[in-house]
Design an enzyme around this catalytic site. Structure first.
Site, PDB file in Angstrom:
ATOM      1  N   ASN A 119       0.801  -1.237   0.000  1.00 39.46           N
ATOM      2  CA  ASN A 119       0.000   0.000   0.000  1.00 39.46           C
ATOM      3  C   ASN A 119       0.831   1.284   0.000  1.00 39.46           C
ATOM      4  OD1 ASN A 119       0.684  -0.478   2.666  1.00 39.46           O
ATOM      5  ND2 ASN A 119      -1.283   0.153   3.492  1.00 39.46           N
ATOM      6  N   ARG A 172      11.141   3.415   5.740  1.00 39.39           N
ATOM      7  CA  ARG A 172      10.894   3.461   7.190  1.00 39.39           C
ATOM      8  C   ARG A 172      11.666   2.341   7.913  1.00 39.39           C
ATOM      9  NH1 ARG A 172       4.662   3.971   9.252  1.00 39.39           N
ATOM     10  NH2 ARG A 172       4.679   1.712   9.302  1.00 39.39           N
ATOM     11  N   LYS A 190      12.151  -7.862   1.379  1.00 33.16           N
ATOM     12  CA  LYS A 190      11.207  -8.595   0.532  1.00 33.16           C
ATOM     13  C   LYS A 190       9.951  -7.740   0.370  1.00 33.16           C
ATOM     14  CE  LYS A 190       7.706 -10.997   0.951  1.00 33.16           C
ATOM     15  NZ  LYS A 190       6.967 -10.473  -0.205  1.00 33.16           N
ATOM     16  N   PRO A 191       9.832  -7.062  -0.771  1.00 28.63           N
ATOM     17  CA  PRO A 191       8.635  -6.228  -0.969  1.00 28.63           C
ATOM     18  C   PRO A 191       7.439  -7.092  -1.365  1.00 28.63           C
ATOM     19  CG  PRO A 191      10.102  -6.065  -2.874  1.00 28.63           C
ATOM     20  CD  PRO A 191      10.757  -7.025  -1.909  1.00 28.63           C
ATOM     21  N   GLY A 234       2.404  -5.459   7.665  1.00 32.25           N
ATOM     22  CA  GLY A 234       1.390  -6.177   6.886  1.00 32.25           C
ATOM     23  C   GLY A 234       0.221  -6.534   7.770  1.00 32.25           C
ATOM     24  N   SER A 235      -0.498  -7.563   7.384  1.00 33.32           N
ATOM     25  CA  SER A 235      -1.727  -7.906   8.101  1.00 33.32           C
ATOM     26  C   SER A 235      -1.416  -8.623   9.410  1.00 33.32           C
ATOM     27  CB  SER A 235      -2.595  -8.796   7.212  1.00 33.32           C
ATOM     28  OG  SER A 235      -1.880  -9.980   6.928  1.00 33.32           O
ATOM     29  N   GLU A 259       4.378  -4.111  12.481  1.00 33.39           N
ATOM     30  CA  GLU A 259       3.419  -3.035  12.182  1.00 33.39           C
ATOM     31  C   GLU A 259       2.249  -3.688  11.478  1.00 33.39           C
ATOM     32  OE1 GLU A 259       3.579   0.016  13.164  1.00 33.39           O
ATOM     33  OE2 GLU A 259       5.670   0.168  13.789  1.00 33.39           O
ATOM     34  N   LEU A 260       1.167  -3.912  12.212  1.00 34.47           N
ATOM     35  CA  LEU A 260       0.089  -4.759  11.681  1.00 34.47           C
ATOM     36  C   LEU A 260      -1.172  -3.957  11.359  1.00 34.47           C
ATOM     37  CD1 LEU A 260       0.782  -7.710  14.151  1.00 34.47           C
ATOM     38  CD2 LEU A 260       1.770  -7.307  11.889  1.00 34.47           C
ATOM     39  N   ARG A 263      -7.098   8.955   2.255  1.00 38.89           N
ATOM     40  CA  ARG A 263      -5.672   8.858   1.926  1.00 38.89           C
ATOM     41  C   ARG A 263      -5.440   7.454   1.366  1.00 38.89           C
ATOM     42  NH1 ARG A 263      -1.033   8.137   6.061  1.00 38.89           N
ATOM     43  NH2 ARG A 263       0.801   8.627   4.832  1.00 38.89           N
ATOM     44  N   CYS A 300      -3.356   1.387   6.790  1.00 35.18           N
ATOM     45  CA  CYS A 300      -3.585   0.792   8.118  1.00 35.18           C
ATOM     46  C   CYS A 300      -4.175   1.833   9.058  1.00 35.18           C
ATOM     47  CB  CYS A 300      -2.286   0.244   8.676  1.00 35.18           C
ATOM     48  SG  CYS A 300      -0.985   1.478   8.675  1.00 35.18           S
ATOM     49  N   SER A 321       0.763  10.341  10.597  1.00 37.22           N
ATOM     50  CA  SER A 321       2.079   9.843  10.175  1.00 37.22           C
ATOM     51  C   SER A 321       3.085  10.969  10.043  1.00 37.22           C
ATOM     52  CB  SER A 321       1.964   9.154   8.811  1.00 37.22           C
ATOM     53  OG  SER A 321       0.907   8.240   8.830  1.00 37.22           O
ATOM     54  N   GLU A 327       8.020   2.513  14.612  1.00 35.38           N
ATOM     55  CA  GLU A 327       8.873   2.937  13.500  1.00 35.38           C
ATOM     56  C   GLU A 327       8.872   4.450  13.448  1.00 35.38           C
ATOM     57  OE1 GLU A 327       7.423   0.730  10.018  1.00 35.38           O
ATOM     58  OE2 GLU A 327       9.147  -0.577  10.291  1.00 35.38           O
TER      59      GLU A 327
HETATM   60  P1  NAP Z   1      -0.050  -9.049   3.944  1.00 33.55           P
HETATM   61  O1  NAP Z   1      -0.885  -9.933   3.107  1.00 33.55           O
HETATM   62  O2  NAP Z   1       0.109  -9.398   5.377  1.00 33.55           O
HETATM   63  O3  NAP Z   1       1.379  -8.980   3.240  1.00 33.55           O
HETATM   64  C1  NAP Z   1       2.408  -8.162   3.710  1.00 33.55           C
HETATM   65  C2  NAP Z   1       3.733  -8.712   3.232  1.00 33.55           C
HETATM   66  O4  NAP Z   1       3.936  -9.981   3.855  1.00 33.55           O
HETATM   67  C3  NAP Z   1       3.798  -8.964   1.720  1.00 33.55           C
HETATM   68  O5  NAP Z   1       5.088  -8.688   1.283  1.00 33.55           O
HETATM   69  C4  NAP Z   1       3.479 -10.445   1.647  1.00 33.55           C
HETATM   70  O6  NAP Z   1       3.918 -11.074   0.477  1.00 33.55           O
HETATM   71  C5  NAP Z   1       4.239 -10.938   2.861  1.00 33.55           C
HETATM   72  N1  NAP Z   1       3.850 -12.274   3.298  1.00 33.55           N
HETATM   73  C6  NAP Z   1       2.645 -12.853   3.273  1.00 33.55           C
HETATM   74  N2  NAP Z   1       2.726 -14.120   3.757  1.00 33.55           N
HETATM   75  C7  NAP Z   1       4.011 -14.326   4.099  1.00 33.55           C
HETATM   76  C8  NAP Z   1       4.729 -15.419   4.649  1.00 33.55           C
HETATM   77  N3  NAP Z   1       4.132 -16.575   4.949  1.00 33.55           N
HETATM   78  N4  NAP Z   1       6.044 -15.294   4.858  1.00 33.55           N
HETATM   79  C9  NAP Z   1       6.666 -14.132   4.570  1.00 33.55           C
HETATM   80  N5  NAP Z   1       6.059 -13.059   4.037  1.00 33.55           N
HETATM   81  C10 NAP Z   1       4.725 -13.149   3.818  1.00 33.55           C
HETATM   82  O7  NAP Z   1      -0.560  -7.554   3.918  1.00 33.55           O
HETATM   83  P2  NAP Z   1      -0.900  -6.668   2.628  1.00 33.55           P
HETATM   84  O8  NAP Z   1      -2.227  -7.078   2.136  1.00 33.55           O
HETATM   85  O9  NAP Z   1       0.238  -6.612   1.687  1.00 33.55           O
HETATM   86  O10 NAP Z   1      -0.970  -5.214   3.301  1.00 33.55           O
HETATM   87  C11 NAP Z   1      -2.084  -4.761   3.931  1.00 33.55           C
HETATM   88  C12 NAP Z   1      -1.979  -4.956   5.444  1.00 33.55           C
HETATM   89  O11 NAP Z   1      -0.834  -4.266   5.936  1.00 33.55           O
HETATM   90  C13 NAP Z   1      -3.147  -4.350   6.169  1.00 33.55           C
HETATM   91  O12 NAP Z   1      -3.552  -5.201   7.210  1.00 33.55           O
HETATM   92  C14 NAP Z   1      -2.582  -3.052   6.742  1.00 33.55           C
HETATM   93  O13 NAP Z   1      -3.256  -2.579   7.865  1.00 33.55           O
HETATM   94  C15 NAP Z   1      -1.190  -3.469   7.055  1.00 33.55           C
HETATM   95  N6  NAP Z   1      -0.308  -2.282   7.137  1.00 33.55           N
HETATM   96  C16 NAP Z   1       0.129  -1.902   8.367  1.00 33.55           C
HETATM   97  C17 NAP Z   1       0.923  -0.776   8.494  1.00 33.55           C
HETATM   98  C18 NAP Z   1       1.410  -0.352   9.844  1.00 33.55           C
HETATM   99  O14 NAP Z   1       2.347   0.433   9.884  1.00 33.55           O
HETATM  100  N7  NAP Z   1       0.833  -0.809  10.951  1.00 33.55           N
HETATM  101  C19 NAP Z   1       1.290  -0.040   7.362  1.00 33.55           C
HETATM  102  C20 NAP Z   1       0.818  -0.447   6.123  1.00 33.55           C
HETATM  103  C21 NAP Z   1       0.026  -1.588   6.023  1.00 33.55           C
HETATM  104  P3  NAP Z   1       2.811 -11.921  -0.401  1.00 33.55           P
HETATM  105  O15 NAP Z   1       1.810 -10.942  -0.796  1.00 33.55           O
HETATM  106  O16 NAP Z   1       3.590 -12.524  -1.488  1.00 33.55           O
HETATM  107  O17 NAP Z   1       2.214 -12.970   0.479  1.00 33.55           O
END
Ligand code: NAP
Length: 479
Positions: free
Chosen positions: A152, A160, A175-176, A229-230, A251-252, A279, A285, A442, A459
């Site tokens: 996102n 960061r 790993k993006p 991520g999630s 950071e979830l 935004r 998140c 932020s 962060e």
């Molecule tokens: P995601 O599905 O959890 O994926 C995040 C990252 O993790 C991706 O690079 C993904 O790659 C990787 N990943 C997934 N499964 C993995 C595994 N088993 N081993 C290692 N890496 C793995 O989240 P998203 O859909 O990309 O992003 C949205 C989420 O991020 C939302 O929940 C949002 O709230 C959260 N977020 C939080 C913040 C914060 O600062 N708190 C900031 C931005 C976003 P793959 O897609 O290839 O699986």
């Protein structure tokens, strides 16, 4: 696009995946393939790990001023190339160009901030209570890190983490997300140009995240995981990190409450709502997920928000005048559609939007729902789309209880003109951050992060650097 790297970045060199695999990168505005990038497998991850481990010792000894100046140069190059980077981001992620430019500026600031912090890493000296022994405290880099980022904020989520890792003297593998690898690869090229030594940063783009990351986390040579991520994926990675006792920053996800009291300035509240909700098309998140509005102002707030949302222009992010780009992919949009349908089935009224347009691209219109029932699925699911869900409340205690009634605790927004109430309510909200009469929290100089299932650690700010540092305590008896 022609100059953007599409290979893996390992040990300071560009390389194809060992098995020659590639993966497509799509344009969310058309659904068409933009290009292909290398698709790393476990062997590539192992090579990246070797490069990071090999570079660690010398990098840790590199003078802080040198690390600082590399970051400063990288900051300047990122700013100089704002337009190029913004176009790349819009192409792979969809956000409108103006927002992409904003993200480039935000991303660059992490390099500037941590270039300034790199030379201010302090240890300590103390006399122990017995009066004889002394302690010397020094800070040292935690070691090779694995950095995993979401799609996102393709550039800022990288800087960061990379900024403080470089400042602390850590080497790393980034790993993006597979949807948005190009911004990270462009960033690697910039850091190389800025003078970052080979092996300090390695980038592995992959569609096989689990196969690539799990051996790294369990292997014992990676000493730190920084993940954005999630919550579900974060939980899995925490379990994998337990085996080799890898230090983690998480950071979830979020489920932000946005509370508008009866004494709020409604101009500020509607402005704040537009930022907190729209935004990044709601794909943040920090996005306001649940709007709690006092019953005496709910009608006016809903009407004014619907007017503003309905006036936004939806279209491809590259087109002039567009405010809202496409969502990231078909799955992301499908989830938003389902959540809206569920809320409507349970009695919500659609004030504006709510209908998926025909045609290519993953577009969804800005939508305002009111009279949302508390048992609607979007109350405990991140909407991750341009949908504002309004609920009504009458009493301060009641709204705090409802706002806290969630496993997440990233951010909350409070709108009131009363100072007492502002402080009272902020202190009772179970969140890591509060926006008081503002929809934007932020900032690279502030500690960003959540409580409960929104994460561990922070962060940005001074504490953002601590996440990449260990203490060493030296006991010195003085006779
Ligand atoms: P995601 O599905 O959890 O994926 C995040 C990252 O993790 C991706 O690079 C993904 O790659 C990787 N990943 C997934 N499964 C993995 C595994 N088993 N081993 C290692 N890496 C793995 O989240 P998203 O859909 O990309 O992003 C949205 C989420 O991020 C939302 O929940 C949002 O709230 C959260 N977020 C939080 C913040 C914060 O600062 N708190 C900031 C931005 C976003 P793959 O897609 O290839 O699986």
């Amino acid at each position: 696009m022609t100059d953007t790297p599409t290979q893996l970045f390992i040990g300071g060199a560009w390389a194809d995946a060992a098995d020659g695999a590639t993966m497509p990168v799509d344009d969310p505005a058309t659904g068409e393939i933009l290009c292909h990038v290398a698709d790393a497998g476990p062997k590539d991850a192992q090579r990246a790990e070797e490069a990071a481990v090999r570079a660690q010792e010398e990098w840790a000894r590199t003078a802080p001023r040198v690390r600082s100046e590399i970051l400063r140069r990288a900051y300047e190059i990122v700013v100089e190339r704002t337009d190029e980077l913004a176009h790349l981001m819009t192409a792979e992620m969809g956000k409108p160009l103006a927002e992409a430019r904003g993200e480039v500026a935000y991303a660059a600031e992490f390099f500037r901030w941590f270039s300034e912090e790199a030379v201010r890493i302090e240890g300590g000296h103390g006399v122990l209570p017995d009066g004889r022994n002394r302690m010397l405290l020094s800070r040292r880099p935690v070691g090779p890190c694995l950095l995993i980022t979401p799609w996102n904020f393709p550039l800022a989520m990288g800087t960061r983490k990379i900024g403080p890792a470089i400042a602390a003297g850590c080497t790393m593998i980034l790993k993006p997300a597979p949807q948005t690898p190009l911004s990270s690869l462009a960033l690697a090229a910039i850091l190389k140009e800025a003078g970052l030594p080979d092996g300090v940063l390695n980038v592995v783009t992959t569609s096989r995240a689990g196969e690539v990351c799990e051996p790294l986390l369990r292997g014992g040579r990676i000493r730190k995981l920084s993940f954005t991520g999630s919550t579900n994926v974060g939980r899995l990675l925490l379990a994998q990190s337990a085996e080799a006792v890898v230090r983690t920053s998480m950071e979830l996800g979020g489920n932000a409450p946005f509370i508008v009291f009866e004494d709020a300035d409604l101009d500020k509240a509607v402005d704040g709502a537009m930022v907190a909700k729209m935004r990044n098309m709601g794909e943040a998140c920090t996005a306001a997920n649940r709007f709690f509005v006092h019953s005496s102002v709910v009608e006016e707030f809903g009407r004014r928000l619907a007017e503003r949302m309905g006036a936004l222009v939806v279209g491809p992010g590259t087109r002039d005048g567009v405010d809202v780009g496409p969502l990231i992919d078909r799955t992301g949009r499908g989830k938003v559609e389902e959540l809206v349908a569920d809320a409507v089935e349970r009695g919500a009224r659609v004030l504006v939007g709510g209908r998926t347009p025909e045609g290519p691209g993953h577009f969804y219109p800005p939508t305002v729902l009111t009279d949302v029932a508390s048992d609607s699925r979007l109350m405990d699911t991140e909407i991750f789309g341009p949908v504002a869900a309004i609920l009504t409340f009458d009493d301060e205690d009641e709204v705090i209880r409802r706002a806290n009634d969630t496993p997440w605790g990233l951010v909350g927004y409070v709108f009131t003109e009363g100072l007492d109430r502002a402080l009272r309510v902020s202190e009772r909200l179970e969140v890591g951050m509060v926006g008081l009469n503002t929809g934007l929290v932020s900032n690279p100089a502030a500690p960003f992060g959540g409580v409960k299932q929104s994460g561990l650690g922070r962060e940005g700010g001074r504490v953002g650097l601590d996440e990449f540092l260990e203490y060493q305590y030296l006991a010195v008896p003085v006779r």
